[in-house]
Design an enzyme around this catalytic site. Structure first.
Site, PDB file in Angstrom:
ATOM      1  N   ASP A 105      -1.633   6.241  -6.499  1.00 48.43           N
ATOM      2  CA  ASP A 105      -2.004   5.280  -5.462  1.00 48.43           C
ATOM      3  C   ASP A 105      -2.106   3.891  -6.087  1.00 48.43           C
ATOM      4  O   ASP A 105      -2.659   3.733  -7.171  1.00 48.43           O
ATOM      5  CB  ASP A 105      -3.352   5.684  -4.837  1.00 48.43           C
ATOM      6  CG  ASP A 105      -3.776   4.724  -3.730  1.00 48.43           C
ATOM      7  OD1 ASP A 105      -2.917   4.371  -2.901  1.00 48.43           O
ATOM      8  OD2 ASP A 105      -4.953   4.323  -3.705  1.00 48.43           O
TER       9      ASP A 105
ATOM     10  N   ASP B 141       0.841  -1.192   0.000  1.00 52.53           N
ATOM     11  CA  ASP B 141       0.000   0.000   0.000  1.00 52.53           C
ATOM     12  C   ASP B 141       0.880   1.248   0.000  1.00 52.53           C
ATOM     13  O   ASP B 141       1.519   1.566   0.995  1.00 52.53           O
ATOM     14  CB  ASP B 141      -0.910  -0.028   1.237  1.00 52.53           C
ATOM     15  CG  ASP B 141      -1.962   1.072   1.210  1.00 52.53           C
ATOM     16  OD1 ASP B 141      -1.795   2.032   0.431  1.00 52.53           O
ATOM     17  OD2 ASP B 141      -2.943   0.976   1.964  1.00 52.53           O
TER      18      ASP B 141
END
Ligand SMILES: *[C@@H]1O[C@H](CO)[C@@H](O)[C@H](O)[C@H]1NC(C)=O
Ligand SMILES: *[C@@H]1O[C@H](CO)[C@@H](O)[C@H](O)[C@H]1NC(C)=O
Ligand SMILES: *[C@@H]1O[C@H](CO)[C@@H](O)[C@H](O)[C@H]1NC(C)=O
Ligand SMILES: *[C@@H]1O[C@H](CO)[C@@H](O)[C@H](O)[C@H]1NC(C)=O
Ligand SMILES: *[C@@H]1O[C@H](CO)[C@@H](O)[C@H](O)[C@H]1NC(C)=O
Ligand SMILES: *[C@@H]1O[C@H](CO)[C@@H](O)[C@H](O)[C@H]1NC(C)=O
Length: 440
Positions: free
Chosen positions: A320, A121
């Site tokens: 992201d 992440d």
């Protein structure tokens, strides 16, 4: 000077072997191959190598797209909550929100090493894993801290304890609670050796989860690649020099894996860069300066305020890896979509699917789309722009407007638009690079 020559037959059989091995890899993933050097294989969460793929593989195309989109919605809530620094993420009532990131990698923890498939992440700093005896953790696989000779709890007075959210003291041990999506976790702040590919990182600080609620947790833990104080980059500065890159595999070809390459060695030399921007209020996010968007050859008319970077409000554009479909703030998305539709053809009927509002049920000629960042234009081919149903009956533009109900100010360049590109995060030089690379 005479150079030694390999017999042609050996060369040919070598070539053939290469071809065979690459083509067989294309059909069956080698899930148990050990990662070498400083490069880790990256799998999609639905890959055959992932124990987390849905147990009902009969999800239709529409269902799986809608499921990913619903996860995105939760992801965006999470990212917005980071931006506005709310500690609790709003959760739509009555709806179960799953927010686990999309890609996983193999990490080894402890001595002797125990393998866990952790989610990667880029918008998070911390690392945490479910520990044996965890109450409410989603997976039966957990890290058995008692079996590791190098495991230890960090004391309350350790400097690391002041870097986690809501730290408390359990006796002398540092404990903390954190919210992730709709889940909360209670963990011991711990240290042990993390081994990534062939690189051992001793005394890695992470959360050893004792208790969890909710359904958002990545089942075998999370490895944060953000740039805050407890992230992988900060904890391995000597080894990796705050540099990494990845190539994300397409979710259309789940049998392929991508890669995460840690450290400056082996990074592409021919790559375009844009400066990374720092938001002191939200240090873990990777902000860049998106200045315009081109559809075909036309630069779409978008108010500059839609892209403006503002550390106070958190507005701007981030890369992201955990959001699947790119989101643009409404004025930017609407302008891009309208130009896309105009280029595809005014006379074609536009339909919608879930949150996608630009779908066609006839074959279309697709314009290219270029994200124009400061110093770097990234032109996306159709594979990064469109999702097709396997039956070929419907094609959608794979982007959407940021959800209006979140007062969203963030543009998110998401994984679908990054697939089959190498994305290089070069923090010492404060820049992000993008180059085409077919990794699936
Ligand atoms: C992916 O691999 C599985 C076996 O692991 C195989 O059954 C399937 O056909 C492969 N799919 C593709 C598209 O190659
Ligand atoms: C977590 O911390 C508590 C102290 O509050 C301790 O009793 C427990 O053994 C620790 N568990 C692990 C796995 O470190
Ligand atoms: C953290 O979570 C634990 C277990 O759910 C709870 O007992 C504790 O009160 C929480 N601590 C804080 C500071 O919220
Ligand atoms: C890791 O921690 C142990 C004890 O806490 C210490 O002896 C050792 O030197 C540390 N290793 C490194 C590489 O910092
Ligand atoms: C749209 O369709 C109309 C009538 O069917 C036709 O006259 C016109 O040329 C078409 N326009 C385009 C851009 O194809
Ligand atoms: C990006 O493309 C535009 C034309 O659309 C051009 O003017 C500009 O110089 C390009 N930027 C870079 C960094 O190549």
């Amino acid at each position: 000077m005479k150079t030694p020559q390999l017999p042609l037959s050996i060369l040919l059989s070598f070539l053939l072997l290469l071809l065979l091995s690459t083509s067989s890899q294309a059909q069956t993933p080698k899930c148990s191959v050990q990662d070498q050097g400083s490069t880790l294989e990256v799998f999609h969460i639905y890959s055959p190598c992932s124990p987390f793929r849905p147990s009902t593989p009969s999800l239709s195309w529409e269902e799986s797209i809608l499921q990913m989109q619903q996860k995105d919605q939760a992801r965006l809530q999470f990212l917005s909550s980071l931006v506005v620094r709310r500690s609790v993420v709003p959760v739509a009532s009555g709806r179960q929100i799953i927010q686990s990131p999309t890609y996983i990698l193999r990490a080894k923890i402890g001595t002797p090493p125990q393998t866990l498939l952790m989610a990667m992440d880029t918008s998070n700093d911390a690392a945490w894993v479910p520990c044996s005896g965890c109450v409410g953790c989603p997976s039966s696989v957990a890290f058995a801290s008692a079996e590791s000779t190098t495991y230890k709890n960090l004391p309350c007075k350790s400097p690391q304890c002041s870097q986690v959210s809501n730290p408390t003291c359990g006796g002398w041990a540092c404990l903390f609670n954190v919210t992730y999506g709709s889940s909360t976790i209670a963990a011991n702040l711990s240290q042990d050796t993390f081994t990534l590919a062939s690189d051992p990182i001793p005394n890695y600080t992470f959360g050893c989860i004792q208790k969890a609620t909710g359904s958002s947790l990545p089942p075998q833990g999370l490895l944060g690649l953000g740039r805050g104080p407890l992230s992988l980059l900060s904890q391995s500065q000597n080894l990796y020099k705050s540099t990494f890159s990845y190539c994300l595999p397409s979710f259309k070809s789940l049998n392929f894996s991508g890669s995460l390459r840690l450290g400056p060695t082996g990074q592409p030399l021919r790559i375009k860069y844009t400066p990374l921007l720092k938001n002191p209020r939200r240090s873990s996010l990777y902000y860049v300066n998106l200045v315009a968007i081109r559809v075909g050859r036309k630069i779409v008319d978008i108010p500059p305020s839609a892209f403006a970077f503002n550390p106070t409000t958190g507005s701007g554009t981030i890369f992201d890896s955990g959001t699947v479909f790119t989101r643009l703030v409404a004025p930017a998305y609407t302008a891009v979509r309208d130009e896309f539709r105009r280029r595809v053809g005014r006379n074609l009927t536009v339909t919608s699917l879930g949150g996608f509002d630009t779908c066609y049920s006839v074959p279309i000629v697709v314009p290219t789309l270029t994200f124009m960042f400061s110093g770097m234009n990234v032109t996306l081919p159709a594979d990064n722009l469109l999702i097709h149903s396997t039956a070929g009956s419907i094609t959608c533009l794979a982007m959407a407007a940021s959800p209006g109900d979140l007062n969203s100010v963030l543009n998110v360049i998401a994984s679908m638009q990054q697939q089959n590109h190498r994305v290089l995060y070069d923090l010492p030089n404060s820049r992000l690079g993008v180059a085409r690379e077919r990794c699936s």
